[in-house]
Design an enzyme around this catalytic site. Structure first.
Site, PDB file in Angstrom:
ATOM      1  N   HIS A   1      18.775  28.890  48.232  1.00 31.76           N
ATOM      2  CA  HIS A   1      19.330  27.792  48.096  1.00 31.76           C
ATOM      3  C   HIS A   1      19.416  26.892  48.926  1.00 31.76           C
ATOM      4  CE1 HIS A   1      24.021  27.445  48.158  1.00 31.76           C
ATOM      5  NE2 HIS A   1      24.254  26.471  48.330  1.00 31.76           N
TER       6      HIS A   1
ATOM      7  N   ASP B   1      20.659  23.277  48.456  1.00 31.93           N
ATOM      8  CA  ASP B   1      21.589  21.050  48.384  1.00 31.93           C
ATOM      9  C   ASP B   1      20.753  20.142  47.593  1.00 31.93           C
ATOM     10  OD1 ASP B   1      24.115  23.012  47.567  1.00 31.93           O
ATOM     11  OD2 ASP B   1      24.114  23.555  50.112  1.00 31.93           O
TER      12      ASP B   1
ATOM     13  N   GLU C   1      27.627  27.635  43.660  1.00 30.76           N
ATOM     14  CA  GLU C   1      28.011  28.108  44.372  1.00 30.76           C
ATOM     15  C   GLU C   1      29.780  28.504  45.535  1.00 30.76           C
ATOM     16  OE1 GLU C   1      26.698  25.848  48.242  1.00 30.76           O
ATOM     17  OE2 GLU C   1      27.772  27.485  49.723  1.00 30.76           O
TER      18      GLU C   1
ATOM     19  N   HIS D   1      32.747  30.130  47.376  1.00 30.38           N
ATOM     20  CA  HIS D   1      33.177  29.256  48.695  1.00 30.38           C
ATOM     21  C   HIS D   1      33.579  28.905  49.861  1.00 30.38           C
ATOM     22  CE1 HIS D   1      31.515  25.420  51.055  1.00 30.38           C
ATOM     23  NE2 HIS D   1      30.402  25.625  50.538  1.00 30.38           N
TER      24      HIS D   1
ATOM     25  N   HIS E   1      29.331  33.643  51.710  1.00 32.54           N
ATOM     26  CA  HIS E   1      30.780  33.090  52.045  1.00 32.54           C
ATOM     27  C   HIS E   1      31.649  33.584  51.460  1.00 32.54           C
ATOM     28  CE1 HIS E   1      30.049  28.998  51.989  1.00 32.54           C
ATOM     29  NE2 HIS E   1      28.687  29.158  51.257  1.00 32.54           N
TER      30      HIS E   1
ATOM     31  N   HIS F   1      22.313  32.586  51.541  1.00 30.29           N
ATOM     32  CA  HIS F   1      21.500  32.317  52.523  1.00 30.29           C
ATOM     33  C   HIS F   1      22.982  32.014  53.558  1.00 30.29           C
ATOM     34  CE1 HIS F   1      25.362  29.706  50.031  1.00 30.29           C
ATOM     35  NE2 HIS F   1      25.319  28.764  51.636  1.00 30.29           N
TER      36      HIS F   1
ATOM     37  N   ASP G   1      19.158  26.557  53.272  1.00 34.52           N
ATOM     38  CA  ASP G   1      20.204  25.820  53.685  1.00 34.52           C
ATOM     39  C   ASP G   1      20.041  24.488  53.793  1.00 34.52           C
ATOM     40  OD1 ASP G   1      23.316  25.529  52.418  1.00 34.52           O
ATOM     41  OD2 ASP G   1      24.189  26.087  54.453  1.00 34.52           O
TER      42      ASP G   1
HETATM   43 ZN   LIG Z   1      27.113  27.597  51.524  1.00 33.59          ZN
END
Ligand SMILES: [Zn+2]
Ligand SMILES: *[C@@H]1O[C@H](CO)[C@@H](O)[C@H](O)[C@H]1NC(C)=O
Ligand SMILES: *[C@@H]1O[C@H](CO)[C@@H](O)[C@H](O)[C@H]1NC(C)=O
Ligand SMILES: *[C@@H]1O[C@H](CO)[C@@H](O)[C@H](O)[C@H]1NC(C)=O
Ligand SMILES: *[C@@H]1O[C@H](CO)[C@@H](O)[C@H](O)[C@H]1NC(C)=O
Length: 419
Positions: A45, A47, A148, A175, A221, A242, A311
């Site tokens: 993961h 971003d 996600e 999420h 999540h 993650h 992450d």
């Molecule tokens: Zn997350």
């Protein structure tokens, strides 16, 4: 003692005590880099695409990934960190749910495609275990996509399938918001109420459809209830892209020990998150604290379920020693220092994820005679004012049908009474 003697003693001490230690550290790092040249580091993961949206509104022409320096991730850092494969996150915030989440998600998918196209020497777009191996052979970072949050689908199996066609290879079921068919981890904190007691019937349809498509099911999540339900029903191994270990830091985003054991039985994977708040349950953390999560998961469930899920660029606080993606080899060296075997380290680096992805691909291939699930979510289960009802029976007709049915029952009852 004369000052001079003290000085000589100190120098001797430096030579005899510190130098061997330094060279031992060097040995671990050398071995780490050796292992990373044999097995790709696959991270679950990252971003960076969200940073591209936030900082540039996805105008990739205005960005130079060689020089950008306010992100955890750029090309020099990727090279230094030996990033073999990355699941880039196509993330859009929960407040886009029932609004433009689907469009925004498509735009995040688009920006990953464009990023690979703009830097072909660095990235290779990838959708399979074979692609990951091929990119590694070419010294490129295999670039996969994970969506996600189920809010990105607007409760549509058609949208799930189209995203698969666009290269999406995992979906995080939620999420940090409930969807019309699954509860998110905030329910376990008590700050949100459960709406589905885990997964709704449509949520279960979706899990089966993901098995059929060959899309990884990501349980980061979600609530513990959803974790249990999916672990029970999925015919393919699952991932946590993650998440860290709950026993080490009791944060509800982390994975409890009994779930770690079920992931192990299912031959799945938990890719450890580096976010300080999930590592130590405080604002500060170190590389060694992250290694504690690796050690714990190994102890409870085995090295065959561990992976890396940094992450990066999705969080604001990362550990001392793991400041950006270039630092991951130091964590690998730390595991070696903690007596992890070469086989265990390679498992965590990439072998585990490759095994999981290959198994998911096998399940997909074994189901290639199964028809796509085309049963839509019941209209009244989606409280989305932007949704039209085309295709669904007209609610007025429904009411009429219900009315005439009850009339029929009354007439029938009367007839029976008369007879
Ligand atoms: Zn997350
Ligand atoms: C970071 O990038 C900005 C914009 O390109 C540049 O002005 C700045 O000098 C850079 N800072 C460092 C420390 O390299
Ligand atoms: C990849 O990198 C290694 C080590 O730097 C080098 O030996 C090899 O030739 C490279 N392979 C390709 C296809 O560029
Ligand atoms: C697991 O699934 C089976 C049916 O597939 C069901 O009978 C059982 O109750 C489920 N167990 C849990 C813990 O959900
Ligand atoms: C690693 O193994 C060595 C030799 O068996 C032992 O002395 C050392 O304490 C171990 N280190 C850890 C962190 O377990």
């Amino acid at each position: 003692m004369l000052p001079g003697v003290v000085h000589v003693y100190r120098v001797l001490c430096v030579i005899s005590c510190i130098l061997p230690q330094l060279s031992a550290e060097d040995t671990y790092m050398t071995r780490a880099l050796q292992l990373m040249s044999e097995t790709p580091l696959i991270d679950g993961h990252n971003d960076l695409p969200w940073q591209l949206r936030k900082q540039f509104n996805n105008q990739l022409n205005k960005v130079d990934l060689n020089t950008i320096n306010n992100t955890h991730t750029n090309i020099p850092k990727i090279k230094e960190g030996r990033l073999g494969a990355q699941f880039w996150s196509a993330y859009v915030p929960c407040d886009s749910q029932y609004k433009d989440a689907v469009r925004q998600t498509l735009e995040q998918i688009d920006v990953v495609h464009r990023m690979c196209h703009k830097y072909p020497e660095t990235f290779m777009f990838a959708t399979s275990s074979q692609d990951i191996r091929e990119a590694f052979r070419q010294n490129k970072t295999a670039s996969l996509i994970g969506v996600e949050g189920g809010h990105s689908l607007d409760s549509s199996l058609g949208t799930l399938r189209v995203m698969y066609h666009l290269g999406v290879r995992y979906l995080t079921l939620t999420h940090s918001c409930n969807t019309p068919w699954a509860d998110n981890w905030l329910v376990d904190t008590g700050s949100e109420v459960s709406e589905h007691d885990g997964l709704s019937p449509f949520g279960k349809q979706l899990v089966k459809e993901m098995n059929r498509l060959g899309m990884l099911i990501d349980l980061a999540h979600v609530t513990v209830k959803v974790m249990n339900q999916v672990l029970n029903m999925s015919t393919a191994p699952v991932i946590f892209s993650h998440s860290s270990a709950y026993a080490v830091c009791p944060h509800k985003r982390n994975v409890p020990d009994d779930i770690l054991k079920k992931v192990s039985e299912k031959k799945g994977i938990v890719m450890v998150n580096f976010y300080n708040d999930y590592v130590t349950c405080s604002k500060t953390a170190t590389l060694s604290d992250v290694a504690d999560h690796f050690d714990h998961i190994k102890k409870v469930a085995g090295a065959h379920i561990i992976g890396f899920g940094g992450d990066y660029d999705g969080v604001t606080r990362v550990p001392e020693g793991l400041e950006d993606v270039s630092k991951v080899p130091a964590l690998v060296a730390e595991l070696l220092k903690r007596n992890w075997t070469d086989v265990e380290v390679k498992a965590a680096l990439g072998d585990n994820l490759l095994r999981v992805l290959e198994q998911v691909e096998m399940v997909r291939d074994s189901l290639n005679n199964t028809l796509p699930d085309d049963v839509p979510i019941p209209y009244d289960e989606v409280k989305n004012p932007c949704r039209t009802s085309y295709g669904y029976p007209d609610p007025a007709d429904n009411a009429g049908a219900g009315h005439s049915l009850s009339l029929l029952v009354v007439v029938f009852t009367l007839l029976v009474m008369i007879i």
